[in-house]
Design a protein around this motif. Structure first.
Motif, PDB file in Angstrom:
ATOM      1  N   ASN A 125       5.843  89.031 -56.288  1.00 51.00           N
ATOM      2  CA  ASN A 125       4.624  88.828 -55.495  1.00 51.00           C
ATOM      3  C   ASN A 125       3.395  89.451 -56.139  1.00 51.00           C
ATOM      4  O   ASN A 125       2.287  89.364 -55.606  1.00 51.00           O
ATOM      5  CB  ASN A 125       4.812  89.347 -54.063  1.00 51.00           C
ATOM      6  CG  ASN A 125       5.083  90.839 -54.021  1.00 51.00           C
ATOM      7  OD1 ASN A 125       4.661  91.607 -54.877  1.00 51.00           O
ATOM      8  ND2 ASN A 125       5.833  91.259 -53.015  1.00 51.00           N
ATOM      9  N   GLY A 126       3.573  90.128 -57.283  1.00 50.66           N
ATOM     10  CA  GLY A 126       2.440  90.710 -58.010  1.00 50.66           C
ATOM     11  C   GLY A 126       2.215  92.177 -57.719  1.00 50.66           C
ATOM     12  O   GLY A 126       1.443  92.848 -58.419  1.00 50.66           O
ATOM     13  N   ASN A 142       2.694  89.081 -62.756  1.00 55.60           N
ATOM     14  CA  ASN A 142       2.028  87.892 -62.224  1.00 55.60           C
ATOM     15  C   ASN A 142       2.745  87.371 -60.983  1.00 55.60           C
ATOM     16  O   ASN A 142       3.966  87.258 -60.967  1.00 55.60           O
ATOM     17  CB  ASN A 142       1.998  86.784 -63.287  1.00 55.60           C
ATOM     18  CG  ASN A 142       1.241  87.212 -64.524  1.00 55.60           C
ATOM     19  OD1 ASN A 142       0.179  87.816 -64.426  1.00 55.60           O
ATOM     20  ND2 ASN A 142       1.801  86.928 -65.680  1.00 55.60           N
ATOM     21  N   THR A 143       1.976  87.053 -59.989  1.00 54.90           N
ATOM     22  CA  THR A 143       2.529  86.415 -58.801  1.00 54.90           C
ATOM     23  C   THR A 143       3.138  85.079 -59.203  1.00 54.90           C
ATOM     24  O   THR A 143       2.538  84.327 -59.965  1.00 54.90           O
ATOM     25  CB  THR A 143       1.404  86.174 -57.765  1.00 54.90           C
ATOM     26  OG1 THR A 143       0.809  87.428 -57.464  1.00 54.90           O
ATOM     27  CG2 THR A 143       1.949  85.539 -56.498  1.00 54.90           C
TER      28      THR A 143
END
Length: 198
Positions: A125-126, A142-143
């Protein structure tokens, strides 16, 4: 050890990713072993790339649309093509690199003592905590990419960016190991590779 749960979340399974896990305990890792070096020399001269397996990795990387677009097997192939051989790191890492190259499979290994809680393949989810291999500073994830996580941190991003905290060293005594397949790999193919590493 208390039973460690290993799982793949449904969103990762939908990408076609398959995983087989093992736990290896009581290791005595060395810098080098001549029997292993002979196996490496033999394979490096005649290894064949399994294009179908690599195509399976390429397919899910396209679905994710995140960088990098190539799995870790490509790095091993490039090392052998450029330098003529796989690097010598230690007997545990060299063993899984050898099998990774032989079967064109992504392999991950983590120091069991440094893993906190269950090991899961999930879509990130980042906000997860991640430190890249051989670095000391936290790095943003990174998401939307997938990763291997425990209760505290990212063990590996995608299938190429190992985290630093759980790397296998000469002092590692116990390992959580996995082979990562895709839509083009059978369970038997993954199990055979996993047994060979063990």
């Amino acid at each position: 050890f208390s039973n460690i749960k290993c799982s793949i979340e449904p969103a990762v399974e939908k990408l076609g990713i398959k995983v087989k896990f093992a736990e290896i305990i009581g290791l005595n890792i060395k810098k080098k072993h001549m029997g292993l070096e002979k196996l490496k020399d033999s394979l490096e001269k005649k290894f064949k790339i399994n294009e179908k397996v690599l195509e399976g990795y390429d397919n899910y990387n396209k679905k994710l649309n995140v960088d990098p677009k190539k799995c870790s097997v490509y790095n091993l192939i490039e090392l052998v093509k450029k330098g003529g051989k796989l690097p010598t790191i230690n007997t545990a890492v060299d063993s899984y690199n050898l099998v990774s190259l032989k079967y064109s499979l992504v392999v991950g290994a983590h120091d069991r003592e440094k893993v906190k809680g269950p090991v899961r393949f999930k879509i990130l989810n980042g906000a997860e905590f991640y430190i890249h291999l051989f670095k000391k500073e936290r790095e943003q994830v990174n998401t939307g990419e997938f990763g291997v996580v425990d209760d505290e941190k990212v063990l590996c991003r995608l299938d190429v960016k190992q985290g630093d905290q759980t790397k296998v060293t000469d002092d590692t005594k116990n390992i959580i190991l996995y082979v990562q397949g895709n839509e083009n790999t059978s369970d038997e193919y993954l199990e055979k590779a996993l047994e060979e590493i063990c």
